[in-house]
Design a protein around this motif. Sequence first.
Motif, mmCIF file in Angstrom:
data_model
loop_
_atom_site.group_PDB
_atom_site.id
_atom_site.type_symbol
_atom_site.label_atom_id
_atom_site.label_comp_id
_atom_site.label_asym_id
_atom_site.label_seq_id
_atom_site.Cartn_x
_atom_site.Cartn_y
_atom_site.Cartn_z
ATOM 1 N N THR A 188 0.839 -1.205 0.000
ATOM 2 C CA THR A 188 0.000 0.000 0.000
ATOM 3 C C THR A 188 0.874 1.256 0.000
ATOM 4 O O THR A 188 0.655 2.190 0.749
ATOM 5 N N SER A 191 2.130 2.907 -5.513
ATOM 6 C CA SER A 191 1.630 2.056 -6.612
ATOM 7 C C SER A 191 0.357 1.328 -6.196
ATOM 8 O O SER A 191 -0.604 1.254 -6.978
ATOM 9 N N GLN A 194 -2.550 3.869 -5.924
ATOM 10 C CA GLN A 194 -3.099 4.303 -7.215
ATOM 11 C C GLN A 194 -3.893 3.188 -7.895
ATOM 12 O O GLN A 194 -4.891 3.459 -8.562
ATOM 13 N N ARG A 211 0.826 -3.980 5.156
ATOM 14 C CA ARG A 211 1.737 -4.089 6.293
ATOM 15 C C ARG A 211 1.836 -2.741 7.003
ATOM 16 O O ARG A 211 1.802 -2.677 8.215
ATOM 17 N N THR A 212 1.942 -1.663 6.205
ATOM 18 C CA THR A 212 2.031 -0.331 6.803
ATOM 19 C C THR A 212 1.055 0.600 6.081
ATOM 20 O O THR A 212 1.142 0.737 4.853
ATOM 21 N N ARG A 329 7.774 8.807 5.634
ATOM 22 C CA ARG A 329 7.841 7.912 4.485
ATOM 23 C C ARG A 329 7.227 8.687 3.325
ATOM 24 O O ARG A 329 6.490 9.638 3.547
HETATM 25 O O1 N01 Z 1 6.567 1.043 -3.403
HETATM 26 P P1 N01 Z 1 6.658 1.333 -1.822
HETATM 27 P P2 N01 Z 1 5.690 1.773 -4.520
HETATM 28 N N1 N01 Z 1 4.956 -8.252 2.621
HETATM 29 O O2 N01 Z 1 7.991 0.807 -1.411
HETATM 30 C C1 N01 Z 1 4.769 -3.461 0.929
HETATM 31 C C2 N01 Z 1 7.309 6.324 -6.596
HETATM 32 N N2 N01 Z 1 6.020 6.195 -7.233
HETATM 33 O O3 N01 Z 1 5.940 1.094 -5.809
HETATM 34 O O4 N01 Z 1 5.679 -0.246 3.931
HETATM 35 C C3 N01 Z 1 3.979 -7.347 2.641
HETATM 36 O O5 N01 Z 1 6.307 2.710 -1.495
HETATM 37 C C4 N01 Z 1 5.318 -2.308 1.711
HETATM 38 O O6 N01 Z 1 5.041 -2.469 3.070
HETATM 39 P P3 N01 Z 1 5.969 -1.693 4.153
HETATM 40 C C5 N01 Z 1 7.141 7.031 -5.270
HETATM 41 O O7 N01 Z 1 8.297 7.757 -4.995
HETATM 42 C C6 N01 Z 1 5.439 7.330 -7.642
HETATM 43 O O8 N01 Z 1 4.292 1.906 -4.080
HETATM 44 O O9 N01 Z 1 7.386 -2.048 3.783
HETATM 45 N N3 N01 Z 1 4.061 -6.117 2.151
HETATM 46 C C7 N01 Z 1 4.596 -1.154 1.033
HETATM 47 O O10 N01 Z 1 3.296 -1.029 1.488
HETATM 48 C C8 N01 Z 1 6.963 5.872 -4.350
HETATM 49 O O11 N01 Z 1 7.176 6.146 -3.005
HETATM 50 C C9 N01 Z 1 4.210 7.286 -8.193
HETATM 51 O O12 N01 Z 1 5.542 -2.218 5.448
HETATM 52 C C10 N01 Z 1 5.216 -5.779 1.599
HETATM 53 C C11 N01 Z 1 4.573 -1.593 -0.426
HETATM 54 O O13 N01 Z 1 4.746 -2.998 -0.435
HETATM 55 C C12 N01 Z 1 7.932 4.886 -4.929
HETATM 56 O O14 N01 Z 1 7.797 5.032 -6.330
HETATM 57 C C13 N01 Z 1 3.541 6.091 -8.329
HETATM 58 C C14 N01 Z 1 6.304 -6.663 1.535
HETATM 59 C C15 N01 Z 1 5.683 -0.972 -1.233
HETATM 60 O O15 N01 Z 1 5.515 0.405 -1.259
HETATM 61 C C16 N01 Z 1 7.675 3.449 -4.572
HETATM 62 O O16 N01 Z 1 6.273 3.224 -4.556
HETATM 63 C C17 N01 Z 1 4.160 4.937 -7.912
HETATM 64 C C18 N01 Z 1 6.133 -7.948 2.081
HETATM 65 N N4 N01 Z 1 7.111 -8.838 2.095
HETATM 66 C C19 N01 Z 1 5.397 4.998 -7.362
HETATM 67 N N5 N01 Z 1 7.322 -6.023 0.914
HETATM 68 C C20 N01 Z 1 3.582 8.544 -8.597
HETATM 69 O O17 N01 Z 1 4.143 9.391 -9.241
HETATM 70 C C21 N01 Z 1 6.887 -4.787 0.620
HETATM 71 N N6 N01 Z 1 5.614 -4.640 1.025
HETATM 72 C C22 N01 Z 1 2.248 8.745 -8.124
#
Ligand code: N01
Length: 535
Positions: A188, A191, A194, A211-212, A329
């Motif tokens: 959450t 990505s 969204q 998880r968070t 974060r």
């Molecule tokens: O990745 P993230 P993202 N078991 O690392 C969970 C940019 N971006 O792809 O927080 C269960 O933020 C993890 O949990 P936790 C932007 O800079 C921009 O979403 O580690 N859950 C977390 O909830 C962004 O910040 C745009 O406890 C697990 C999630 O996966 C960055 O990219 C759009 C796990 C990862 O969240 C990354 O974003 C998208 C496990 N073993 C991205 N491992 C825009 O411009 C991980 N998680 C809008």
Amino acid sequence: MRGGRVWDVIVVGAGFAGVYSVYKLRRMGFSVQAFEAGGDVGGTWYWNRYPGCRCDIESIYYSYQFDDDLQQEWEWTERYASQPEIQSYISHVADRFDLRRDIRFNTRVTAARFEEASGDAPSHWTVTTDDGKTCKARFCVMASGVLSTPSLPDIPGRNTFAGKSYHTGRWPHEEVDFTGLKVAVIGTGSSGIQSIPLIAEQAEHVTVFQRTPNYAVPAGNRPLDPHELSEVKSRYGEIRAASKKGFTALPFKPAGRSALAVSDREREEVYEQWWRDHGLAFQGAFADLLFDAEANRTAADFVRRKIRELVDDEKLAELLTPDFALGCRRMCVDTDYYPTYNRENVTLVDIRREPIESIVPGGIRVGGTLHAVDAIVFATGYDAITGALLAMDPSGRNGLSLREKWAQGPRAYLGLATHGFPNLFMVNGPGSPSVLINMVTGIEQHVDWIADCMVHIRDRGLSAIEAMAQSEDEWAVHNDEVAQKSIRGDCASWYTGANIPGKPGGFLPYVGGFPAYVKRCEQVVEEGYAGFALT
Ligand code: N01
């Protein structure tokens, strides 16, 4: 020299950084060969095609400024550009400046090695690609991306799943249809936040494994009024100049007041307005939100109240409410994220205390309960900032491996170069503002600095530039000091490498803001590349 052509520069990656590097370096008279693992330009925007993928920086800012004709002719259609629109834009840039001829697509760089001068052959870099070929150049520019190496968690049984699984950062090019399917989304962050609302509109059922919880503020996306766009274009120069003075390379004047210096009522009004109008910039509603815990708590409480208002079920709202400082974060920007949990076909599974036990052919098991699903979406993020560099494990002077050198954490002077690796530059390397600012503006500044540096070396008949160990150590200390003043340094997150098991800690990007960073880069040049050894 034996072994074929030696280019002036090898560029690794053809996202926003690589594309601009090819353009700029070619203009400065260098021969350039770029490599890109994807089938086209775009980098992270080429790979991230998940439902709802959209930039959270406004399109009029998240675009190049190096060519006025380009910025005048491109018509952004929405306040926040969607992935397809960004992909069309970067593709247009590649065509307009005929950049593709210098880029080898579908070719991943797997290794890079520095070779000392021998005989009359000057020192150079040799890169190896996944087709078994090698390529040589005097300089190497790593434009390999900061959010380009997807992280797939090592959950027991992951490979036994019988349905289809996807990572948001490696989404298929063909349409994925979830109609009639039970879909799991793990993660959450931005990505997940969204994609969940759109997947929920299509799928029979969505089970979110959280998880968070994160803070998400409304994007307020809307079509861009053509008059608004022409007005922006008529003063683009002014807007871009103001952006360069902005802490995050965006043209917002810093809020001058403390959140604690106004009445409760005024504070609430300010938050309402910023919640409604400013997306990600919400964390700048007051000057001290990212620096003072008490001030931060007022903003965090405001968003927590909003979550309670938006989510009907009290227990669910509680689970979705973060308990850490806002902005610590990476904040998320959403469209209908919280109300999605009011839908009957959406379930939230809290895995904070009870992690996913295993993935089995029919679904995901948590605490002895099987959540039966037909498809899994891993929105589990990236090995950020250093992941792509370390995957290539460049070897520098005397065979020094970057992985070994950075085993205790990365060291890079200004995030641009690292000792032991002459003539190797990083765009948005660790210790540069990178992900904390408008990335496109940051990229242009980096690449311009690198190109000017190469011109300096060429025009003076020099052979190499190398960051000194002492200067990168001092920069790391400075970076830590600035991070400690900001609440951003207080949480474990991908900013600190905490999302990747075994990754050394430490705040990866530079928190001191774009203007301070640029000033330092300029000072280094004025002082004859202070902190670098030129030979
Ligand atoms: O990745 P993230 P993202 N078991 O690392 C969970 C940019 N971006 O792809 O927080 C269960 O933020 C993890 O949990 P936790 C932007 O800079 C921009 O979403 O580690 N859950 C977390 O909830 C962004 O910040 C745009 O406890 C697990 C999630 O996966 C960055 O990219 C759009 C796990 C990862 O969240 C990354 O974003 C998208 C496990 N073993 C991205 N491992 C825009 O411009 C991980 N998680 C809008």
